[in-house]
Enzyme design. Sequence first.
Site, PDB file in Angstrom:
ATOM      1  N   GLU A  52       0.830  -1.196   0.000  1.00  5.16           N
ATOM      2  CA  GLU A  52       0.000   0.000   0.000  1.00  5.16           C
ATOM      3  C   GLU A  52       0.872   1.256   0.000  1.00  5.16           C
ATOM      4  O   GLU A  52       0.365   2.361   0.133  1.00  5.16           O
ATOM      5  CB  GLU A  52      -0.959   0.016   1.184  1.00  5.16           C
ATOM      6  CG  GLU A  52      -0.330   0.018   2.552  1.00  5.16           C
ATOM      7  CD  GLU A  52      -1.384   0.095   3.642  1.00  5.16           C
ATOM      8  OE1 GLU A  52      -1.862   1.223   3.913  1.00  5.16           O
ATOM      9  OE2 GLU A  52      -1.736  -0.942   4.218  1.00  5.16           O
ATOM     10  N   CYS A 106      -3.604  -3.195   4.035  1.00  5.89           N
ATOM     11  CA  CYS A 106      -2.736  -4.229   4.603  1.00  5.89           C
ATOM     12  C   CYS A 106      -3.126  -5.646   4.189  1.00  5.89           C
ATOM     13  O   CYS A 106      -2.475  -6.608   4.585  1.00  5.89           O
ATOM     14  CB  CYS A 106      -2.736  -4.126   6.131  1.00  5.89           C
ATOM     15  SG  CYS A 106      -2.106  -2.555   6.736  1.00  5.89           S
ATOM     16  N   SER A 125     -10.955   2.448  13.496  1.00 11.02           N
ATOM     17  CA  SER A 125     -10.241   1.385  12.790  1.00 11.02           C
ATOM     18  C   SER A 125     -10.024   0.181  13.687  1.00 11.02           C
ATOM     19  O   SER A 125     -10.171  -0.972  13.246  1.00 11.02           O
ATOM     20  CB  SER A 125      -8.897   1.906  12.269  1.00 11.02           C
ATOM     21  OG  SER A 125      -8.282   0.953  11.436  1.00 11.02           O
ATOM     22  N   HIS A 139      -2.811  -9.983  11.694  1.00 13.02           N
ATOM     23  CA  HIS A 139      -2.241  -8.747  11.175  1.00 13.02           C
ATOM     24  C   HIS A 139      -1.909  -7.861  12.365  1.00 13.02           C
ATOM     25  O   HIS A 139      -2.730  -7.701  13.281  1.00 13.02           O
ATOM     26  CB  HIS A 139      -3.239  -8.050  10.248  1.00 13.02           C
ATOM     27  CG  HIS A 139      -2.880  -6.635   9.945  1.00 13.02           C
ATOM     28  ND1 HIS A 139      -1.654  -6.297   9.407  1.00 13.02           N
ATOM     29  CD2 HIS A 139      -3.552  -5.471  10.120  1.00 13.02           C
ATOM     30  CE1 HIS A 139      -1.603  -4.983   9.256  1.00 13.02           C
ATOM     31  NE2 HIS A 139      -2.736  -4.459   9.683  1.00 13.02           N
ATOM     32  N   LYS A 152      -5.827  -7.972  21.425  1.00 10.08           N
ATOM     33  CA  LYS A 152      -7.247  -7.657  21.639  1.00 10.08           C
ATOM     34  C   LYS A 152      -8.139  -8.632  20.881  1.00 10.08           C
ATOM     35  O   LYS A 152      -9.165  -9.083  21.393  1.00 10.08           O
ATOM     36  CB  LYS A 152      -7.535  -6.222  21.193  1.00 10.08           C
ATOM     37  CG  LYS A 152      -6.935  -5.150  22.074  1.00 10.08           C
ATOM     38  CD  LYS A 152      -7.239  -3.761  21.529  1.00 10.08           C
ATOM     39  CE  LYS A 152      -6.634  -2.675  22.414  1.00 10.08           C
ATOM     40  NZ  LYS A 152      -6.911  -1.310  21.889  1.00 10.08           N
ATOM     41  N   ASN A 204       5.172  -1.638  12.307  1.00 12.24           N
ATOM     42  CA  ASN A 204       4.123  -1.939  11.346  1.00 12.24           C
ATOM     43  C   ASN A 204       4.707  -2.024   9.936  1.00 12.24           C
ATOM     44  O   ASN A 204       5.329  -1.070   9.457  1.00 12.24           O
ATOM     45  CB  ASN A 204       3.061  -0.838  11.411  1.00 12.24           C
ATOM     46  CG  ASN A 204       1.822  -1.169  10.610  1.00 12.24           C
ATOM     47  OD1 ASN A 204       1.715  -2.218   9.986  1.00 12.24           O
ATOM     48  ND2 ASN A 204       0.868  -0.253  10.625  1.00 12.24           N
TER      49      ASN A 204
END
Length: 390
Positions: free
Chosen positions: A79, A111, A201, A233, A242, A275
């Site tokens: 991206e 992603c 997000s 991811h 989470k 990231n």
Amino acid sequence: MKIGIDQIGMDTPDFFIDLQELATVRGVEPDKFTIGIGQDQQAVAPSSQDAVTMGAAAAQSLLGEIDRDQLGLVVLGTESGVDASKAGALQIIRLLGLPAQVRALEIKEACYGGTAGLMMARDYVAAHPNKQALVIAADVARYGLATAGEVTQGAGAMAMLVKADPRILVINDDSVVHAEDIGDFWRPVYTDQALARGKYSTEQYLHFFDLVWQQYQAETGLTLNDFTALTFHLPYTKMGLKALRQVLPSVDATKQAALLKHFDQSIQYSRRIGNIYTGSLYLGLLSLLELDHLPAGSRLGLFSYGSGAVGEFFSAELVPGYEQALKPAAHAERLDQRRQLPIAEYEAVFNDAVPYAKADYQSNPAYYAGPFVLTGVTGQERQYQVNPNA
């Protein structure tokens, strides 16, 4: 026919910052970055490194395993592509000296692009059992200095050789996908810095995981007890945790502890690199395989998410002897030999970016690193070459 990942390569820039130091300079409690976000270090890409140079470097380690007569597909998922038309896969093919008799393309969906490329490669090999496919996922994550997203930046690339009878991982034909037009994250064509609605997000990432996980169980009859580990991811490592915590209540305490242990191994490379967008899921997979000791036949779950948004969950199984195809020592050395930048130098490197403009540009040779470099832009064309300093 068993199809999957036969080899995995990784690359990241030669420079990084310590996030405790960044927190101190930004006036933030360091635990907010290292515990709240789950990051310790962050790779820093100078302007001489981009999706093309890192992608080529990640794939270079696989060249000895590629059958040039059977390679039929080269895909770059990114991206942070360098051209709105031309596929970076073409420049990678030239830098690596790969054969011209291949399909070469670039995939964009935030992603998710790396997973889209991997699934395309799997389907390609299913239709052409004797062929091989090279999938590259490479990105530079940029949000801007002193922004809310600064702590979730990073840079790196993953390369995967896909073929029948793979030596590392068999990808099962059981994926579940959910796609929906939402505005949680995007990057306009006039800038190299992403825009995001951070809280929204995160909510959508978790929502999409719940949707595909529930549908996956309904379609396959499998439950969390059927998996040795789940990988995610990882825009930042706490995000994956989470998601994992959403499903942990479905299993007993012993299974929960085992899944959490494996998850912790899967995030170690990401904690040091940050990231890498399209490659983040596969950096986590590599970390799990090289730092953990999973038995052959283990079923792994993989959750891919690309903002905008597409989510996909699928499973894979470890091949007997998979450890022999990994390169943990080389990857550890790659991370350990990087140079830490003081925050002031990092800021200068960050600001010296290839401009979105017509003017020619020269990247700084002082930061040439890795096997391939972008020397600059001449006549609106990026100039790539083998690193003269290597």
